[in-house]
Design an enzyme around this catalytic site. Structure first.
Site, PDB file in Angstrom:
ATOM      1  N   SER A  51       1.080  -1.502   0.323  1.00 30.02           N
ATOM      2  CA  SER A  51       0.178  -0.072  -0.040  1.00 30.02           C
ATOM      3  C   SER A  51       0.985   1.641  -0.171  1.00 30.02           C
ATOM      4  O   SER A  51       0.529   2.187  -0.286  1.00 30.02           O
ATOM      5  CB  SER A  51      -0.850   0.013   1.230  1.00 30.02           C
ATOM      6  OG  SER A  51      -0.094  -0.285   2.225  1.00 30.02           O
ATOM      7  N   LYS A 119       4.519 -11.803   3.246  1.00 24.21           N
ATOM      8  CA  LYS A 119       3.195 -11.568   3.160  1.00 24.21           C
ATOM      9  C   LYS A 119       3.364 -11.459   1.890  1.00 24.21           C
ATOM     10  O   LYS A 119       3.826 -10.964   0.909  1.00 24.21           O
ATOM     11  CB  LYS A 119       2.096 -10.673   3.989  1.00 24.21           C
ATOM     12  CG  LYS A 119       1.266 -10.444   3.078  1.00 24.21           C
ATOM     13  CD  LYS A 119      -0.285 -10.201   4.466  1.00 24.21           C
ATOM     14  CE  LYS A 119      -0.194  -8.280   3.146  1.00 24.21           C
ATOM     15  NZ  LYS A 119      -0.830  -8.739   1.676  1.00 24.21           N
ATOM     16  N   GLU A 188      -9.026  -9.319   3.934  1.00 22.25           N
ATOM     17  CA  GLU A 188     -10.085  -8.234   3.164  1.00 22.25           C
ATOM     18  C   GLU A 188     -10.751  -7.438   2.239  1.00 22.25           C
ATOM     19  O   GLU A 188     -11.482  -8.776   1.737  1.00 22.25           O
ATOM     20  CB  GLU A 188      -8.425  -7.273   2.362  1.00 22.25           C
ATOM     21  CG  GLU A 188      -9.225  -6.164   2.076  1.00 22.25           C
ATOM     22  CD  GLU A 188      -7.850  -5.231   1.452  1.00 22.25           C
ATOM     23  OE1 GLU A 188      -7.047  -5.830   1.217  1.00 22.25           O
ATOM     24  OE2 GLU A 188      -8.274  -3.911   1.348  1.00 22.25           O
TER      25      GLU A 188
END
Ligand code: KIV
Length: 298
Positions: A51, A119, A188
């Site tokens: 992000s 991740k 998510e």
């Protein structure tokens, strides 16, 4: 605030938190100050998320983020020497093309980026990559639901697992990742009841973002939760501060002080001994009391 003597968080300690029914708090961090703030606040883990491409580098999505950019920010976060577990987010195309790529790039997160774990996004299609990375001794966190690296295939940033069929796929993906050995899974933008079901079927903790309160933990993007940007945030974001507004106020006050010559004051300047000043004055012929506004070169 976290206790200074608190032991470092590990994948195993996150699992133990789930077993004790204690919620896990995670936040993204991209540099030294964000990692220090997160650690001092007692967060369990910091995720150097891709992000950063959107909130730090100004890209429109996460697809352009490179390994080099991720490692640059990971190194900054690692210098905070956090008690919180440090997780590096594998960027687009760093693990999808081959398991060899996946292992090599995951290894760089630990060896060069100072991370504790990585991740990656995806379910059953990623099992081979996850297994290979685990075989290299690198802990892996999964990421299911809205996986931003697949927004072209998903048709945009939209909730996932909303139909029975897609929720079942998500559950099966989660079980496959757990079976392979991930230590935790991010969920998510998934309906709360689906996230609750997945959480109850897994031994490893789920970390929700837009997945409701039944997950074992929560993660939010640093800039979203602290109000460090004024673009529209997703509905699952709660703002705990308005740091962009604070920064604007502070910078405007600084600008006004500079314009009015209120800054710097005497307390912000360095003294020079009188005898040295006298020596200089006689050398270059500065008039006594000569000042900047009297148009000297000083
Ligand atoms: O990149 C990121 O910040 C993430 C979190 C939103 C889970 O993947």
């Amino acid at each position: 605030m976290a206790s200074v003597s608190a032991p470092r968080t590990t994948p195993q300690s996150l699992l133990e938190k789930k077993q004790r029914g204690e919620p896990i708090a995670v936040v993204t961090a991209y540099d030294l100050p964000s990692a220090l703030a997160a650690d001092r606040a007692g967060l369990d883990a910091v995720l150097v998320g891709d992000s950063l491409g959107m909130v730090v580098l100004g890209y429109g999505d996460t697809l352009r983020v490179t390994m080099e950019e991720m490692l640059h920010h990971c190194r900054a976060v690692s210098r905070a020497r956090t008690r919180a577990l440090r997780i590096g987010d594998m960027p687009f195309l760093s693990y999808q093309a081959s398991t060899a790529d996946a292992v090599r790039n995951a290894g760089r997160f630990l060896a060069e980026g100072g991370m504790d774990a990585v991740k990656l996004e995806g379910g059953r299609e990623r099992v081979a990559a996850v297994r290979a990375i685990l075989d290299a001794g690198i802990p892996v966190m999964g990421h299911l639901g809205l996986t931003p690296q697949s927004i072209r295939a998903l048709g945009g940033f939209r909730p996932q697992g909303v139909t029975a069929a897609s929720a079942l796929r998500l559950l099966e993906d989660a079980l496959a990742l757990e079976e392979t050995g991930v230590f935790s899974i991010v969920l998510e933008a998934v309906p709360e009841r689906v996230a609750a079901l997945v959480t109850s079927r897994l031994r490893v903790p789920t970390i929700g973002i837009g997945a409701g309160a039944s997950c074992d933990g929560q993660v939010l993007v640093f800039h979203d939760l602290l109000g460090f940007q004024d673009s529209l945030s997703p509905r699952f974001v709660k703002r705990y501060a308005n740091l962009l507004g604070e920064a604007e106020r502070g910078l405007a006050a600084y600008k006004d002080d500079v314009a009015a010559r209120r800054f710097p004051g005497p307390e912000h300047t360095y003294p020079m001994p009188d005898d040295e000043w006298e020596k200089l004055r006689s050398e270059v012929g500065v008039e006594s009391g000569e000042r900047r506004e009297e148009k000297t070169r000083w």
